[in-house]
Design a protein around this motif. Structure first.
Motif, PDB file in Angstrom:
ATOM      1  N   HIS A 126      -0.146  -4.507  12.923  1.00  0.00           N
ATOM      2  CA  HIS A 126      -0.877  -4.660  11.172  1.00  0.00           C
ATOM      3  C   HIS A 126      -2.449  -5.127  11.841  1.00  0.00           C
ATOM      4  CE1 HIS A 126       2.681  -7.404  11.610  1.00  0.00           C
ATOM      5  NE2 HIS A 126       2.932  -6.250  10.825  1.00  0.00           N
ATOM      6  N   SER A 127      -2.965  -4.203  10.925  1.00  0.00           N
ATOM      7  CA  SER A 127      -4.413  -4.011  10.246  1.00  0.00           C
ATOM      8  C   SER A 127      -5.016  -5.076   9.660  1.00  0.00           C
ATOM      9  CB  SER A 127      -4.661  -2.483  10.338  1.00  0.00           C
ATOM     10  OG  SER A 127      -4.626  -2.424   8.694  1.00  0.00           O
ATOM     11  N   ALA A 128      -3.697  -5.611   9.018  1.00  0.00           N
ATOM     12  CA  ALA A 128      -4.632  -7.143   8.165  1.00  0.00           C
ATOM     13  C   ALA A 128      -2.748  -7.815   7.924  1.00  0.00           C
ATOM     14  CB  ALA A 128      -5.085  -6.430   6.949  1.00  0.00           C
ATOM     15  N   LEU A 129      -3.558  -8.842   7.219  1.00  0.00           N
ATOM     16  CA  LEU A 129      -2.086 -10.248   6.871  1.00  0.00           C
ATOM     17  C   LEU A 129      -2.531 -10.369   5.726  1.00  0.00           C
ATOM     18  CD1 LEU A 129      -1.075 -11.782   9.899  1.00  0.00           C
ATOM     19  CD2 LEU A 129       0.057  -9.740   8.923  1.00  0.00           C
ATOM     20  N   HIS A 130      -1.888  -9.642   4.447  1.00  0.00           N
ATOM     21  CA  HIS A 130      -2.373 -11.073   3.372  1.00  0.00           C
ATOM     22  C   HIS A 130      -1.020 -11.440   2.898  1.00  0.00           C
ATOM     23  CE1 HIS A 130      -4.142 -10.081  -0.592  1.00  0.00           C
ATOM     24  NE2 HIS A 130      -3.177 -10.056  -1.274  1.00  0.00           N
ATOM     25  N   TRP A 131      -1.387 -12.360   2.093  1.00  0.00           N
ATOM     26  CA  TRP A 131      -0.331 -13.128   0.879  1.00  0.00           C
ATOM     27  C   TRP A 131      -0.456 -12.811  -0.709  1.00  0.00           C
ATOM     28  CZ3 TRP A 131       2.447 -16.156   2.527  1.00  0.00           C
ATOM     29  CH2 TRP A 131       2.551 -17.104   3.631  1.00  0.00           C
ATOM     30  N   TRP A 132       0.441 -12.368  -0.578  1.00  0.00           N
ATOM     31  CA  TRP A 132       0.988 -11.506  -2.067  1.00  0.00           C
ATOM     32  C   TRP A 132       2.196 -12.303  -3.035  1.00  0.00           C
ATOM     33  CZ3 TRP A 132       0.606  -5.186  -3.072  1.00  0.00           C
ATOM     34  CH2 TRP A 132      -0.241  -4.854  -1.895  1.00  0.00           C
ATOM     35  N   PRO A 133       1.392 -12.506  -4.442  1.00  0.00           N
ATOM     36  CA  PRO A 133       2.171 -12.529  -5.303  1.00  0.00           C
ATOM     37  C   PRO A 133       3.332 -11.477  -4.895  1.00  0.00           C
ATOM     38  CG  PRO A 133       0.030 -12.304  -5.952  1.00  0.00           C
ATOM     39  CD  PRO A 133      -0.361 -12.223  -4.740  1.00  0.00           C
ATOM     40  N   LEU A 134       5.077 -12.958  -5.434  1.00  0.00           N
ATOM     41  CA  LEU A 134       5.965 -11.921  -5.208  1.00  0.00           C
ATOM     42  C   LEU A 134       6.065 -11.231  -6.378  1.00  0.00           C
ATOM     43  CD1 LEU A 134       8.873 -14.844  -4.710  1.00  0.00           C
ATOM     44  CD2 LEU A 134       7.867 -13.062  -3.067  1.00  0.00           C
ATOM     45  N   ALA A 135       6.445 -11.050  -7.511  1.00  0.00           N
ATOM     46  CA  ALA A 135       6.100  -9.884  -8.416  1.00  0.00           C
ATOM     47  C   ALA A 135       4.657  -8.436  -7.790  1.00  0.00           C
ATOM     48  CB  ALA A 135       5.587 -10.709  -9.341  1.00  0.00           C
ATOM     49  N   GLU A 136       3.646  -9.272  -7.741  1.00  0.00           N
ATOM     50  CA  GLU A 136       2.789  -8.182  -7.780  1.00  0.00           C
ATOM     51  C   GLU A 136       3.007  -6.653  -6.644  1.00  0.00           C
ATOM     52  OE1 GLU A 136      -1.489  -8.102  -5.387  1.00  0.00           O
ATOM     53  OE2 GLU A 136      -1.259  -9.486  -7.200  1.00  0.00           O
ATOM     54  N   ALA A 137       3.873  -7.707  -4.985  1.00  0.00           N
ATOM     55  CA  ALA A 137       4.633  -6.765  -4.281  1.00  0.00           C
ATOM     56  C   ALA A 137       5.155  -6.175  -4.242  1.00  0.00           C
ATOM     57  CB  ALA A 137       4.971  -8.080  -2.326  1.00  0.00           C
ATOM     58  N   GLN A 138       6.405  -6.585  -5.565  1.00  0.00           N
ATOM     59  CA  GLN A 138       7.430  -6.152  -5.767  1.00  0.00           C
ATOM     60  C   GLN A 138       7.191  -4.616  -6.835  1.00  0.00           C
ATOM     61  OE1 GLN A 138       9.892  -6.523  -4.897  1.00  0.00           O
ATOM     62  NE2 GLN A 138      11.590  -4.731  -6.402  1.00  0.00           N
ATOM     63  N   ALA A 139       5.951  -4.835  -7.101  1.00  0.00           N
ATOM     64  CA  ALA A 139       5.316  -3.759  -8.266  1.00  0.00           C
ATOM     65  C   ALA A 139       4.404  -2.558  -6.922  1.00  0.00           C
ATOM     66  CB  ALA A 139       5.013  -4.594  -9.425  1.00  0.00           C
ATOM     67  N   SER A 140       4.302  -2.407  -6.617  1.00  0.00           N
ATOM     68  CA  SER A 140       3.573  -2.793  -5.834  1.00  0.00           C
ATOM     69  C   SER A 140       3.805  -1.091  -4.591  1.00  0.00           C
ATOM     70  CB  SER A 140       2.283  -3.068  -4.669  1.00  0.00           C
ATOM     71  OG  SER A 140       1.284  -2.547  -3.973  1.00  0.00           O
ATOM     72  N   ALA A 141       3.441   0.044  -4.799  1.00  0.00           N
ATOM     73  CA  ALA A 141       2.994   1.138  -4.112  1.00  0.00           C
ATOM     74  C   ALA A 141       2.924   1.136  -2.687  1.00  0.00           C
ATOM     75  CB  ALA A 141       2.783   2.581  -5.125  1.00  0.00           C
ATOM     76  N   GLU A 142       2.473   0.323  -2.841  1.00  0.00           N
ATOM     77  CA  GLU A 142       1.407  -0.231  -0.985  1.00  0.00           C
ATOM     78  C   GLU A 142       2.506  -0.928  -0.168  1.00  0.00           C
ATOM     79  OE1 GLU A 142      -2.184  -1.035  -0.731  1.00  0.00           O
ATOM     80  OE2 GLU A 142      -2.516  -0.862  -3.373  1.00  0.00           O
TER      81      GLU A 142
END
Length: 159
Positions: A126-142
């Motif tokens: 991995h080039s980076a690690l990041h904590w994502w809010p669950l709803a934000e992760a679900q909505a992100s195209a990334e």
């Protein structure tokens, strides 16, 4: 260790079995890594790795947790919980777009950490690690769609 050519033959002929770590902090955030390698290169994905020949699932889970996150499973406040088996199908493989697809059978494992917990920096995967809010992760195209399957499982079970 298999040579690249032998391993490519295995990937072409059979599914791989892997362990994924679905790390959730405080019940509201999921830890994702930005993938350096194929498949799923360039997407945010949960840490994980394949099970090696003659390695137990528990040993593979402990190895992946330590190697990718610096996490010792024995030190967790709550042991990992098996979320179920998931299938991941990719049109490419570790060797690139060479006409060989990848099929993973993945054991999802929920790792619950207290709010505010920090983990090791990114590793070679991995080039980076990041904590994502669950709803934000679900909505992100990334965020890769297979990671979103884990998020769905978490949100539906009200963890």
């Amino acid at each position: 260790m298999l040579s690249k050519d032998v391993f490519l033959g295995v990937v072409d002929a059979a599914p791989l079995v892997a362990m994924d770590l679905v790390v959730v902090r405080g019940g509201t955030e999921i830890l994702l890594g930005l993938r350096n390698n194929r498949p799923a290169q360039g997407f945010w994905f949960v840490p994980g790795g394949r099970i090696r020949k003659n390695e137990t699932m528990q040993a593979a889970l402990a190895r992946v947790a330590h190697d990718e996150l610096g996490l010792l499973l024995a030190d967790l406040p709550v042991p990992p919980r098996h979320m179920g088996a998931f299938e991941h199908f990719y049109t490419d493989c570790f060797a690139g777009d060479v006409g060989v697809s990848t099929h993973y059978v993945v054991m999802g494992n929920l790792v619950q950490l207290p709010a505010g917990t920090e983990l090791a920096a990114a590793d070679a995967q991995h080039s980076a690690l990041h904590w994502w809010p669950l709803a934000e992760a679900q909505a992100s195209a990334e965020v890769h769609r297979f990671t979103k399957d884990y998020v769905d499982t978490i949100l539906l079970s009200k963890i």
